[in-house]
Write a protein that holds these residues in place. Structure first.
Motif, PDB file in Angstrom:
ATOM      1  N   ALA A  85       7.098   8.737  -8.304  1.00 12.15           N
ATOM      2  CA  ALA A  85       8.207   7.560  -8.662  1.00 12.15           C
ATOM      3  C   ALA A  85       9.214   7.814  -7.471  1.00 12.15           C
ATOM      4  N   ALA A  86       9.643   8.988  -7.285  1.00 10.79           N
ATOM      5  CA  ALA A  86      10.847   9.153  -6.219  1.00 10.79           C
ATOM      6  C   ALA A  86      10.285   9.010  -4.935  1.00 10.79           C
ATOM      7  N   PHE A  87       9.096   9.493  -4.597  1.00 10.88           N
ATOM      8  CA  PHE A  87       8.677   9.366  -3.456  1.00 10.88           C
ATOM      9  C   PHE A  87       8.056   7.998  -3.054  1.00 10.88           C
ATOM     10  N   GLY A  88       7.629   7.117  -3.889  1.00  6.64           N
ATOM     11  CA  GLY A  88       7.438   5.789  -3.633  1.00  6.64           C
ATOM     12  C   GLY A  88       8.824   5.104  -3.505  1.00  6.64           C
ATOM     13  N   ALA A  89       9.833   5.123  -4.100  1.00  5.55           N
ATOM     14  CA  ALA A  89      11.071   4.589  -3.930  1.00  5.55           C
ATOM     15  C   ALA A  89      11.668   4.899  -2.793  1.00  5.55           C
ATOM     16  N   LEU A  90      11.641   6.197  -2.446  1.00  6.49           N
ATOM     17  CA  LEU A  90      12.105   6.603  -1.078  1.00  6.49           C
ATOM     18  C   LEU A  90      11.482   5.947   0.097  1.00  6.49           C
ATOM     19  N   GLY A  91      10.108   5.782  -0.014  1.00 12.65           N
ATOM     20  CA  GLY A  91       9.443   5.112   1.029  1.00 12.65           C
ATOM     21  C   GLY A  91       9.627   3.525   1.045  1.00 12.65           C
TER      22      GLY A  91
ATOM     23  N   PHE B  17       0.824  -1.219  -0.221  1.00  8.75           N
ATOM     24  CA  PHE B  17       0.143   0.222   0.053  1.00  8.75           C
ATOM     25  C   PHE B  17       0.702   1.185   0.093  1.00  8.75           C
ATOM     26  N   PHE B  18       1.720   1.404   0.968  1.00 10.24           N
ATOM     27  CA  PHE B  18       2.546   2.581   1.232  1.00 10.24           C
ATOM     28  C   PHE B  18       3.467   2.737  -0.028  1.00 10.24           C
ATOM     29  N   THR B  19       4.105   1.776  -0.631  1.00 12.18           N
ATOM     30  CA  THR B  19       5.074   2.172  -1.457  1.00 12.18           C
ATOM     31  C   THR B  19       4.738   1.956  -2.885  1.00 12.18           C
TER      32      THR B  19
END
Length: 247
Positions: free
Chosen positions: A60-66, A20-22
């Motif tokens: 995409a960066a936000f998801g990968a960072l998370g 969910f979060f990523t």
């Protein structure tokens, strides 16, 4: 180490919160913000990208960072509390091998977030990049998750299970803001702008923005990311060794 790496990937991939979060969260945010900015004009004067493409890289960066942070920090702290680290101590795995496996597993699990946001951008907003640009952007951003995986491992080795989750979220959101993933860095106060350009998250996102705009990323992006990776990776290894001694 390969078996341990595969075990780490399987354990994390079974976690529904990870999915969910990523993956779901950055995809949902991309759909939301790309529909708000419907005119498709330039969103950021520094990149010259239209809104849908700028947001593709940002989310995409936000998801990968998370993914990089949440799959290492809180999980490692919980493993310390449960006694899993004591079990690892009786195996032939060296501390550096455990850290390396956790970082690599985190990177593998960050890849779906980048790919899924890109796929949604193509299908819903008809974002167009050449095959070479897609490959370069995904590859560069995937490798660029290294310092965040190291940071998550450092957090999990230093603080307890109760503190690891809020500290991870705090780092997640702080790095996202300074990275320009939620708003252009150009609108931040001068002091924050100066700090932002030295953060790994800003240089991480800049890799994607540069490639999506058809430019070669500046060498400073790679150098700063590499520097953060070395520092955080070294600190994570030292912290993990101390954590295993205390366990």
């Amino acid at each position: 180490m390969l078996r341990y790496l595969l075990l780490e990937i399987r354990r994390t991939a079974r976690d529904r919160r990870f999915v969910f979060f990523t993956v779901a969260l950055p995809v949902g945010f991309y759909l939301l913000w790309s529909n708000i900015f419907t005119k498709g004009g330039d969103l950021d004067s520094d990149t010259g990208l239209d809104a849908k493409t700028y947001l593709l890289v940002s989310m995409a960066a936000f998801g990968a960072l998370g993914a990089s942070l949440t799959t290492t920090g809180a999980r490692l702290a919980a493993e310390r509390q449960s006694g899993w680290l004591r079990q690892l101590q009786v195996t032939p795995l060296r501390p550096w091998a455990v850290i390396t496996a956790k970082v690599l597993a985190s990177m593998c699990l960050a890849l779906p977030a980048i790919v899924m946001v890109g796929l949604v951008a193509v299908l819903t907003k008809h974002v167009h990049l050449s095959a070479g640009e897609w490959a370069a952007m995904i590859g560069a951003m995937w490798i660029g998750t290294l310092p965040f995986a190291a940071l998550g491992t450092l957090i999990g080795s230093v603080v307890g299970a109760d503190a690891a989750q809020p500290l991870t979220v705090l780092c997640y959101m702080g790095l996202a803001v300074l990275g320009g993933m939620w708003m252009s860095v150009s609108i931040l106060p001068r002091t924050m702008r100066a700090i932002a350009h030295w953060t790994p998250s800003n240089r991480f996102a800049d890799l994607g923005w540069s490639i999506a705009a058809g430019h070669t990323p500046p060498a400073s992006d790679a150098l700063i990311l590499a520097g953060w990776t070395v520092v955080l990776g070294g600190l994570a290894t030292v912290a993990y060794r101390r954590a295993t001694v205390r366990s």
